[in-house]
Design a protein around this motif. Structure first.
Motif, PDB file in Angstrom:
ATOM      1  N   ASP A 109      -7.469   7.353   8.265  1.00 58.35           N
ATOM      2  CA  ASP A 109      -6.201   6.880   8.169  1.00 58.35           C
ATOM      3  C   ASP A 109      -6.155   5.810   8.691  1.00 58.35           C
ATOM      4  O   ASP A 109      -4.738   5.415   7.683  1.00 58.35           O
ATOM      5  CB  ASP A 109      -5.635   8.685   8.097  1.00 58.35           C
ATOM      6  N   LYS A 160       1.643  14.055   0.502  1.00 62.68           N
ATOM      7  CA  LYS A 160       1.119  13.169   1.957  1.00 62.68           C
ATOM      8  C   LYS A 160      -0.438  13.472   2.314  1.00 62.68           C
ATOM      9  O   LYS A 160      -0.573  14.980   2.226  1.00 62.68           O
ATOM     10  CB  LYS A 160       1.427  13.339   3.329  1.00 62.68           C
ATOM     11  N   GLU A 213       0.570  -1.120   4.711  1.00 66.90           N
ATOM     12  CA  GLU A 213       1.807  -1.889   5.637  1.00 66.90           C
ATOM     13  C   GLU A 213       1.214  -3.616   5.170  1.00 66.90           C
ATOM     14  O   GLU A 213       2.526  -3.992   4.874  1.00 66.90           O
ATOM     15  CB  GLU A 213       1.273  -1.856   7.559  1.00 66.90           C
ATOM     16  N   ASP A 247      -3.458   3.387   6.250  1.00 69.22           N
ATOM     17  CA  ASP A 247      -2.039   2.728   6.862  1.00 69.22           C
ATOM     18  C   ASP A 247      -1.360   1.487   6.776  1.00 69.22           C
ATOM     19  O   ASP A 247      -0.103   1.415   6.568  1.00 69.22           O
ATOM     20  CB  ASP A 247      -1.585   4.586   7.437  1.00 69.22           C
ATOM     21  N   SER A 262      -1.752   7.216   3.314  1.00 67.08           N
ATOM     22  CA  SER A 262      -0.753   6.580   3.988  1.00 67.08           C
ATOM     23  C   SER A 262       0.604   6.357   3.423  1.00 67.08           C
ATOM     24  O   SER A 262       1.186   6.553   2.045  1.00 67.08           O
ATOM     25  CB  SER A 262      -1.396   5.167   3.566  1.00 67.08           C
ATOM     26  N   ASP A 263       1.538   6.428   4.410  1.00 68.62           N
ATOM     27  CA  ASP A 263       2.913   6.995   4.350  1.00 68.62           C
ATOM     28  C   ASP A 263       2.744   5.408   3.627  1.00 68.62           C
ATOM     29  O   ASP A 263       4.725   5.905   3.100  1.00 68.62           O
ATOM     30  CB  ASP A 263       2.943   7.241   5.631  1.00 68.62           C
ATOM     31  N   HIS A 264       3.095   4.357   4.187  1.00 70.48           N
ATOM     32  CA  HIS A 264       3.417   2.598   3.226  1.00 70.48           C
ATOM     33  C   HIS A 264       3.208   2.859   2.012  1.00 70.48           C
ATOM     34  O   HIS A 264       4.116   2.624   0.863  1.00 70.48           O
ATOM     35  CB  HIS A 264       3.111   1.881   4.134  1.00 70.48           C
TER      36      HIS A 264
END
Length: 254
Positions: A4, A116, A12, A8, A93-95
């Motif tokens: 994970d 998510k 980024e 991410d 991934s938040d990005h």
């Protein structure tokens, strides 16, 4: 958990290359024309997916509510939004999710939302007429991937179609496979590979894993997905498959 953090990081530092690993999509190389090409590839892919479904499973098929698992920057969510009433993109991934949301906002898409991911897809609600995943599961170790497939199948609506892609066999010599696994396990081995290839030292590895094809088909059958079509392919030293399956409209008799 698992890879994970690596994904991410890709989101980024190099999100488009993280989705399609071609140098033209590297952050330092990506042009407006290149970005347009990137998203056109998503339109073509979804077109092929729907052709396969209509040719082999359901000639009148049309998705009402669609899910793209491992949505990245929205390459496939965007064309699905033009074909579905509602689309949900899922990513760890938040990005990546932030970039996908930005790409949808640029196109004024109002029928897309993002969730998510976790291993049981606990933030996902409702059922879907189309559950799709491409060039994603191969980057997830099999044990976790199987759990995720089970979770996806729980959200498949009666009459709905699931289409997921993964590798099921690696033909590389055992010694090569062992070295690759070493790179996944030891950061210093990955640093050395990046140095040799002229890449940033801390660029994350992209794991390539295989799945037991029969085990996945068994999961489909257990979830009431009895109409199945397999589309196989080869990439690098891997043999891969996209499994298309349609869930029965009514539960099987006991």
């Amino acid at each position: 958990m698992g890879t994970d953090a690596d994904w991410d990081k890709w989101g980024e530092i190099d999100p488009y290359f993280g989705v399609l690993s071609s140098d033209e999509f590297r952050a330092e190389n990506l042009t407006a024309e290149g970005k347009e090409k990137f998203f056109r590839s998503g339109e073509k892919h979804i077109g092929r997916v729907l052709d396969e479904i209509r040719n082999h499973l359901d000639r009148d098929y049309k998705p009402g509510r669609s899910l793209d698992f491992g949505c990245g920057v929205g390459r496939l969510v965007i064309p699905l939004a033009g074909l579905s009433e509602d689309v949900v993109g899922v990513d760890v991934s938040d990005h990546m999710l932030a970039e996908a949301a930005s790409n949808c906002e640029e196109r004024n898409l109002e029928n897309v939302s993002f969730v998510k991911s976790d291993d049981d897809l606990t933030k996902l609600t409702g059922a879907f007429d189309l559950i799709h995943s491409d060039i994603v599961l191969q980057h997830i170790r099999e044990k976790r991937g199987i759990r995720l497939i089970e979770a996806m199948l729980r959200h498949l609506a009666p009459g709905g179609v699931i289409a997921i892609q993964f590798f099921y066999r690696c033909d590389a010599p055992k010694a090569i496979r062992a070295l690759v696994k070493l790179r996944y396990a030891l950061p210093i081995a990955n640093y050395a590979r990046n140095l040799i290839r002229g890449r940033p030292l801390r660029e994350p590895a992209m794991q390539l894993n295989t799945y037991d094809l029969e085990a996945v088909v068994s999961l489909f059958n257990a979830a009431g997905v009895s109409s199945i079509y397999l589309s196989t392919f080869r990439k690098y030293e891997f043999r891969g498959v996209t499994i298309y399956g349609q869930k029965s409209e009514t539960p099987a008799a006991e």
